[in-house]
Design an enzyme around this catalytic site. Sequence first.
Site, PDB file in Angstrom:
ATOM      1  N   SER A   1      20.552  11.768  63.359  1.00 26.33           N
ATOM      2  CA  SER A   1      20.281  11.414  61.969  1.00 26.33           C
ATOM      3  C   SER A   1      19.467  12.517  61.267  1.00 26.33           C
ATOM      4  CB  SER A   1      19.577  10.050  61.936  1.00 26.33           C
ATOM      5  OG  SER A   1      19.605   9.520  60.642  1.00 26.33           O
TER       6      SER A   1
ATOM      7  N   HIS B   1      25.051   3.046  62.329  1.00 25.28           N
ATOM      8  CA  HIS B   1      24.283   4.280  62.489  1.00 25.28           C
ATOM      9  C   HIS B   1      23.456   4.257  63.778  1.00 25.28           C
ATOM     10  CE1 HIS B   1      22.458   7.890  60.820  1.00 25.28           C
ATOM     11  NE2 HIS B   1      21.254   7.405  60.996  1.00 25.28           N
TER      12      HIS B   1
ATOM     13  N   ASP C   1      29.349   3.847  61.321  1.00 30.06           N
ATOM     14  CA  ASP C   1      28.157   4.248  60.568  1.00 30.06           C
ATOM     15  C   ASP C   1      28.372   4.068  59.070  1.00 30.06           C
ATOM     16  OD1 ASP C   1      25.882   5.531  59.539  1.00 30.06           O
ATOM     17  OD2 ASP C   1      25.907   7.053  61.106  1.00 30.06           O
TER      18      ASP C   1
END
Lengths: 397, 397
Positions: free
Chosen positions: B179, B377, B344
Amino acid sequence: MFTRIVTGWLLVIATVGCPVVADTVKPLFTEKQTFTLDSYTTFGGETISPVKVGWESYGELNEKKDNVILITHYFSGTSHAAGKYSPQDESAGYWDAIIGPGKAIDTNKYFVISVDTLVNLNAYDDNVITTGPATINPQTGQPYGTDFPVVTIRDFVNVQKALLESLGISRLHAVVGPSMGSMQAIEWASAYPDWVERMVSVIGSAESDAWSTAALAQWGNPIRLDPNWQQGHYTKDAPPTQGLVNALMLITQHALYPDYFNRVGETLGYKQLEQAPLKSIMDTHSIVEWLTQRAQSRAAKMDANHLLYLVRACQLFVAGHGKNLNDGLEKIQAKTLFLPASTDLLLMPYMAKGAHDALSSMGKPTQYAELEGELGHLEGVVDIQQQSQRLASFLTE
Amino acid sequence: MFTRIVTGWLLVIATVGCPVVADTVKPLFTEKQTFTLDSYTTFGGETISPVKVGWESYGELNEKKDNVILITHYFSGTSHAAGKYSPQDESAGYWDAIIGPGKAIDTNKYFVISVDTLVNLNAYDDNVITTGPATINPQTGQPYGTDFPVVTIRDFVNVQKALLESLGISRLHAVVGPSMGSMQAIEWASAYPDWVERMVSVIGSAESDAWSTAALAQWGNPIRLDPNWQQGHYTKDAPPTQGLVNALMLITQHALYPDYFNRVGETLGYKQLEQAPLKSIMDTHSIVEWLTQRAQSRAAKMDANHLLYLVRACQLFVAGHGKNLNDGLEKIQAKTLFLPASTDLLLMPYMAKGAHDALSSMGKPTQYAELEGELGHLEGVVDIQQQSQRLASFLTE
């Protein structure tokens, strides 16, 4: 490129895919009318006296009163589904591409009617008539605020039913609605199966799952956080505008898809390393400014409490308002058509697919197709004409 | 079923897919260390004196100092990537499934190091050392608040580089991050190509597009709306906690996927027509309560201004911090591996795919695979072990 105006939804939207209407088609005009109930008892058992809602219609009711199509509107929408109020209007109702003479929902054949919901978001729009927290409570002379009872999708339907009954109508050729309108449409088919011959759910769902209920709560959070909210008892002089603006920013992005946003970014000259946000934490990027300004201009006609009540109506929604979804779907007798948008991030296609599959496994006649395009959830509002043909033939089956 | 604790991210997460670690593997322990720079000049040209950040490591630095793998952490994460501080710790670092003796990132071979970023979100966590708005400004004796300069992903990288140089390191066998950590990883590869042999981007992106920058702004909005925020000059006695909680609610949902949420809903007995929200607009559904409580318990160790600064660092991010993305990607010499998650909703796979395709079209060696699962995610944080084998072999290629 980004100039088409869509009433009550996005002020700026791509013109891509706009319908081409033949010059020979006569323009459609409509006017807002008022329906009043002296007293209405909600699904939750509370009484509201009186209840007023606005409505409009397109086409003519036939003698048998069996050519009625009810259009149920989306979260931030109104009953202005098609046509114009006057030739001077800049834009027509949100589904003008499919409602009108010779269009998919043909006003030469059908009497098309649409009703402002209770707690309609656009409480301060001159063309909206609604009853909700912003309405003056006759018992106090002040706006109800959060003393207004919680209302449900079933209540929206029940008020519509009372209006239709007042017009001598007792059967719907079809009920058709996008998003929150699709909740009303499926609720109609489940709660009053004798009424509904056809149901079309556009970008819709047959229930709010835990995911959706949480996402809806997020929309309401900024309003509850705004110090002006005052537990819902604010005055018209000091409403929770910033909370409402932040809520609308969330809703707008939730209803779109990256491709569209990034095209807007291009037109704005969006760059990651824009100087203003690099220099100060108080400044922001052009794309955020754009989103904020759109929300600000929409907020002017909206009431923050009404948004909270709409959120709640959607959160409480399960088709039929009974024990569970299957019970609700079992009751449906209508032919059904589901039209989710493949890029929808708000009510993802799995929701419509789930309802379609369940109805199908019950042996009920149901159809399913996806809207395509880069607008996400909004495909169902501004690009609906891509399914005109399917819609037209479904209505004659 | 929902009891696994993931430090600094979600307090409640499915145990599904937890790694099985052989009993013979020795537990990994680590300790937090502090790195201090007397003065640091930001990418934006502002000076901060001093800068302190925490760091930890796993495995041993070899004599040649050429066995270094840098782990860069995610938005709400810390440098606690693996291992425990003591046998009494309930949980290990967030990527303990892939970092350790005999694991994909094998601490028998590699010296693995991780650093708390500037403006780390968990400013009040005893195991986090960071410099940001919550730090006392030596010139005033008060917290910097929003007088703290805007910092960028490049600044996180530059502070890491100064730490590595202080250890005599001048080359990275690999830099790996999820991320926001993937932004740092790719920034490393672009800004300091001579340093980086391999780059792994997990659930990542190589730039913030207009969509992401707007979505990030939404996370900051509740904090700016909270009356306690005071333009960022709040005191520790009256911080904008509700704004921070609302921000964390948004982030948590954004980082997940409906399937997971709906399973949580089942365990809570979620129903649309729960009595409390039907009866009062002031009440809420069980799933919203769940989300709120999780956010509240996480907020206790976090600083609201730090969240705003992290949002800004991410918004300003384009690999290489230059004119455009292609310029940044052109500079990369490292072998690259992209591992987005197929479900995601926060950094959708198109972002990693776009960077991978661009590098590929430049003739650079790059690989791409998707993490699968229902966690959205978060697959990249809590289910990373599903790509252990690919990761292990990429590190030896």
